[in-house]
Design a protein around this motif. Sequence first.
Motif, PDB file in Angstrom:
ATOM      1  N   ASP A  98       8.683  21.878  71.874  1.00 37.90           N
ATOM      2  CA  ASP A  98       8.106  23.093  71.288  1.00 37.90           C
ATOM      3  C   ASP A  98       6.974  22.756  70.320  1.00 37.90           C
ATOM      4  OD1 ASP A  98       9.642  24.823  72.743  1.00 37.90           O
ATOM      5  OD2 ASP A  98      11.053  25.304  71.126  1.00 37.90           O
ATOM      6  N   ILE A  99       7.137  21.680  69.562  1.00 35.81           N
ATOM      7  CA  ILE A  99       6.071  21.264  68.641  1.00 35.81           C
ATOM      8  C   ILE A  99       4.830  20.844  69.441  1.00 35.81           C
ATOM      9  CG2 ILE A  99       5.352  19.536  66.929  1.00 35.81           C
ATOM     10  CD1 ILE A  99       8.205  19.605  65.780  1.00 35.81           C
ATOM     11  N   GLU A 100       5.053  20.114  70.536  1.00 35.58           N
ATOM     12  CA  GLU A 100       3.930  19.705  71.397  1.00 35.58           C
ATOM     13  C   GLU A 100       3.205  20.926  71.947  1.00 35.58           C
ATOM     14  OE1 GLU A 100       2.550  16.717  71.842  1.00 35.58           O
ATOM     15  OE2 GLU A 100       4.008  16.074  70.335  1.00 35.58           O
ATOM     16  N   LYS A 101       3.980  21.895  72.401  1.00 35.15           N
ATOM     17  CA  LYS A 101       3.428  23.133  72.947  1.00 35.15           C
ATOM     18  C   LYS A 101       2.632  23.868  71.867  1.00 35.15           C
ATOM     19  CE  LYS A 101       5.581  26.982  75.434  1.00 35.15           C
ATOM     20  NZ  LYS A 101       6.932  27.398  75.835  1.00 35.15           N
ATOM     21  N   LEU A 102       3.214  23.925  70.671  1.00 41.75           N
ATOM     22  CA  LEU A 102       2.560  24.594  69.548  1.00 41.75           C
ATOM     23  C   LEU A 102       1.229  23.927  69.220  1.00 41.75           C
ATOM     24  CD1 LEU A 102       2.760  26.775  67.331  1.00 41.75           C
ATOM     25  CD2 LEU A 102       3.959  25.098  65.913  1.00 41.75           C
ATOM     26  N   LYS A 103       1.185  22.594  69.283  1.00 40.98           N
ATOM     27  CA  LYS A 103      -0.059  21.872  69.000  1.00 40.98           C
ATOM     28  C   LYS A 103      -1.157  22.268  69.989  1.00 40.98           C
ATOM     29  CE  LYS A 103       0.233  17.412  68.406  1.00 40.98           C
ATOM     30  NZ  LYS A 103       0.812  16.079  68.691  1.00 40.98           N
ATOM     31  N   LEU A 104      -0.802  22.347  71.265  1.00 42.08           N
ATOM     32  CA  LEU A 104      -1.785  22.740  72.286  1.00 42.08           C
ATOM     33  C   LEU A 104      -2.291  24.154  72.037  1.00 42.08           C
ATOM     34  CD1 LEU A 104      -0.076  21.381  75.526  1.00 42.08           C
ATOM     35  CD2 LEU A 104      -2.164  20.524  74.459  1.00 42.08           C
ATOM     36  N   ILE A 105      -1.351  25.060  71.774  1.00 45.62           N
ATOM     37  CA  ILE A 105      -1.724  26.456  71.544  1.00 45.62           C
ATOM     38  C   ILE A 105      -2.621  26.572  70.314  1.00 45.62           C
ATOM     39  CG2 ILE A 105      -0.870  28.762  70.986  1.00 45.62           C
ATOM     40  CD1 ILE A 105       1.706  28.035  72.540  1.00 45.62           C
ATOM     41  N   CYS A 106      -2.263  25.862  69.239  1.00 45.22           N
ATOM     42  CA  CYS A 106      -3.042  25.944  68.002  1.00 45.22           C
ATOM     43  C   CYS A 106      -4.447  25.370  68.180  1.00 45.22           C
ATOM     44  CB  CYS A 106      -2.324  25.244  66.856  1.00 45.22           C
ATOM     45  SG  CYS A 106      -0.920  26.201  66.250  1.00 45.22           S
ATOM     46  N   ALA A 107      -4.563  24.311  68.964  1.00 49.63           N
ATOM     47  CA  ALA A 107      -5.884  23.735  69.233  1.00 49.63           C
ATOM     48  C   ALA A 107      -6.747  24.788  69.919  1.00 49.63           C
ATOM     49  CB  ALA A 107      -5.745  22.500  70.106  1.00 49.63           C
ATOM     50  N   ASP A 108      -6.116  25.485  70.854  1.00 50.67           N
ATOM     51  CA  ASP A 108      -6.789  26.533  71.592  1.00 50.67           C
ATOM     52  C   ASP A 108      -7.207  27.684  70.677  1.00 50.67           C
ATOM     53  OD1 ASP A 108      -7.363  26.885  74.409  1.00 50.67           O
ATOM     54  OD2 ASP A 108      -6.278  28.774  74.185  1.00 50.67           O
ATOM     55  N   ILE A 109      -6.282  28.112  69.823  1.00 50.61           N
ATOM     56  CA  ILE A 109      -6.556  29.211  68.890  1.00 50.61           C
ATOM     57  C   ILE A 109      -7.677  28.821  67.933  1.00 50.61           C
ATOM     58  CG2 ILE A 109      -5.628  30.517  66.926  1.00 50.61           C
ATOM     59  CD1 ILE A 109      -2.936  30.603  68.408  1.00 50.61           C
ATOM     60  N   CYS A 110      -7.655  27.578  67.445  1.00 48.72           N
ATOM     61  CA  CYS A 110      -8.710  27.130  66.523  1.00 48.72           C
ATOM     62  C   CYS A 110     -10.080  27.191  67.194  1.00 48.72           C
ATOM     63  CB  CYS A 110      -8.410  25.732  66.001  1.00 48.72           C
ATOM     64  SG  CYS A 110      -7.062  25.724  64.785  1.00 48.72           S
ATOM     65  N   THR A 111     -10.142  26.812  68.466  1.00 49.09           N
ATOM     66  CA  THR A 111     -11.391  26.910  69.224  1.00 49.09           C
ATOM     67  C   THR A 111     -11.839  28.368  69.314  1.00 49.09           C
ATOM     68  OG1 THR A 111     -10.721  25.003  70.524  1.00 49.09           O
ATOM     69  CG2 THR A 111     -12.509  26.319  71.413  1.00 49.09           C
ATOM     70  N   GLN A 112     -10.892  29.253  69.611  1.00 53.46           N
ATOM     71  CA  GLN A 112     -11.223  30.680  69.710  1.00 53.46           C
ATOM     72  C   GLN A 112     -11.715  31.212  68.367  1.00 53.46           C
ATOM     73  OE1 GLN A 112      -7.249  31.460  71.591  1.00 53.46           O
ATOM     74  NE2 GLN A 112      -8.349  33.059  72.652  1.00 53.46           N
ATOM     75  N   LEU A 113     -11.069  30.782  67.281  1.00 51.35           N
ATOM     76  CA  LEU A 113     -11.458  31.265  65.957  1.00 51.35           C
ATOM     77  C   LEU A 113     -12.830  30.736  65.547  1.00 51.35           C
ATOM     78  CD1 LEU A 113      -8.101  31.160  63.980  1.00 51.35           C
ATOM     79  CD2 LEU A 113      -9.280  33.160  64.877  1.00 51.35           C
ATOM     80  N   GLU A 114     -13.132  29.510  65.942  1.00 51.51           N
ATOM     81  CA  GLU A 114     -14.467  28.959  65.679  1.00 51.51           C
ATOM     82  C   GLU A 114     -15.522  29.838  66.365  1.00 51.51           C
ATOM     83  OE1 GLU A 114     -15.356  26.767  63.636  1.00 51.51           O
ATOM     84  OE2 GLU A 114     -13.697  25.383  63.313  1.00 51.51           O
ATOM     85  N   GLN A 115     -15.222  30.261  67.593  1.00 51.38           N
ATOM     86  CA  GLN A 115     -16.161  31.116  68.325  1.00 51.38           C
ATOM     87  C   GLN A 115     -16.299  32.479  67.639  1.00 51.38           C
ATOM     88  OE1 GLN A 115     -14.233  30.897  72.132  1.00 51.38           O
ATOM     89  NE2 GLN A 115     -15.252  28.999  72.692  1.00 51.38           N
ATOM     90  N   GLU A 116     -15.167  33.013  67.168  1.00 54.92           N
ATOM     91  CA  GLU A 116     -15.203  34.299  66.447  1.00 54.92           C
ATOM     92  C   GLU A 116     -16.045  34.172  65.172  1.00 54.92           C
ATOM     93  OE1 GLU A 116     -14.095  37.307  67.262  1.00 54.92           O
ATOM     94  OE2 GLU A 116     -13.342  36.535  69.166  1.00 54.92           O
ATOM     95  N   LYS A 117     -15.888  33.038  64.491  1.00 59.14           N
ATOM     96  CA  LYS A 117     -16.649  32.811  63.256  1.00 59.14           C
ATOM     97  C   LYS A 117     -18.147  32.827  63.542  1.00 59.14           C
ATOM     98  CE  LYS A 117     -15.894  29.238  60.687  1.00 59.14           C
ATOM     99  NZ  LYS A 117     -15.363  27.894  60.425  1.00 59.14           N
ATOM    100  N   LEU A 118     -18.542  32.225  64.639  1.00 64.64           N
ATOM    101  CA  LEU A 118     -19.963  32.209  65.021  1.00 64.64           C
ATOM    102  C   LEU A 118     -20.470  33.640  65.275  1.00 64.64           C
ATOM    103  CD1 LEU A 118     -20.089  29.121  67.402  1.00 64.64           C
ATOM    104  CD2 LEU A 118     -21.036  29.293  65.102  1.00 64.64           C
ATOM    105  N   LYS A 119     -19.632  34.427  65.974  1.00 62.95           N
ATOM    106  CA  LYS A 119     -20.012  35.822  66.231  1.00 62.95           C
ATOM    107  C   LYS A 119     -20.174  36.580  64.907  1.00 62.95           C
ATOM    108  CE  LYS A 119     -17.272  36.242  70.384  1.00 62.95           C
ATOM    109  NZ  LYS A 119     -16.031  36.894  70.857  1.00 62.95           N
ATOM    110  N   LEU A 120     -19.242  36.326  63.992  1.00 58.82           N
ATOM    111  CA  LEU A 120     -19.286  37.024  62.707  1.00 58.82           C
ATOM    112  C   LEU A 120     -20.508  36.627  61.892  1.00 58.82           C
ATOM    113  CD1 LEU A 120     -15.537  36.868  61.614  1.00 58.82           C
ATOM    114  CD2 LEU A 120     -16.821  38.944  62.128  1.00 58.82           C
ATOM    115  N   SER A 121     -20.840  35.331  61.910  1.00 61.44           N
ATOM    116  CA  SER A 121     -21.979  34.916  61.086  1.00 61.44           C
ATOM    117  C   SER A 121     -23.282  35.488  61.653  1.00 61.44           C
ATOM    118  CB  SER A 121     -22.040  33.400  60.941  1.00 61.44           C
ATOM    119  OG  SER A 121     -22.068  32.790  62.199  1.00 61.44           O
ATOM    120  N   ALA A 122     -23.267  35.780  62.943  1.00 63.27           N
ATOM    121  CA  ALA A 122     -24.434  36.441  63.540  1.00 63.27           C
ATOM    122  C   ALA A 122     -24.565  37.877  63.023  1.00 63.27           C
ATOM    123  CB  ALA A 122     -24.301  36.445  65.064  1.00 63.27           C
ATOM    124  N   LYS A 123     -23.442  38.479  62.634  1.00 64.61           N
ATOM    125  CA  LYS A 123     -23.437  39.864  62.135  1.00 64.61           C
ATOM    126  C   LYS A 123     -23.845  39.966  60.671  1.00 64.61           C
ATOM    127  CE  LYS A 123     -19.590  41.851  64.802  1.00 64.61           C
ATOM    128  NZ  LYS A 123     -18.210  42.353  64.632  1.00 64.61           N
TER     129      LYS A 123
END
Length: 124
Positions: A98-123
């Motif tokens: 479960d910890i391994e799974k969580l690490k993969l999911i969190c890596a993915d979420i962090c990537t998504q949040l980085e993209q959201e941050k870029l969209k926001l800074s454009a605003k």
Amino acid sequence: MMTDHHHQPLDFSYLIEMVGDDPIFLADFFKTFVDHIPVYLAEMENAFANGNWSKVSHCAHKMKPTFSYIGRNDVKQLVEAIEKHAQNNIGPDKIQSDIEKLKLICADICTQLEQEKLKLSAKQ
């Protein structure tokens, strides 16, 4: 390649409901998430490696609310499972996977949040 459901769109409606649709605040929240989650994960892995179940459970407990803010209740449930299993010291193999799974999911979420941050800074 994992065909797991770990790549899912994030939903910020709960977060926006709580803090308002403020791009600066949201970007700040995303940054905090991206900065802190790896630290919590490392702490959790460390505690697991040392067989410190109460610490594993405590780390999971600390992380849990964060996933509500981004609309990932599936992840919140995963973290809850880690917390409960660690609390009762059951299924170390399950906790580890479960910890391994969580690490993969969190890596993915962090990537998504980085993209959201870029969209926001454009605003801004």
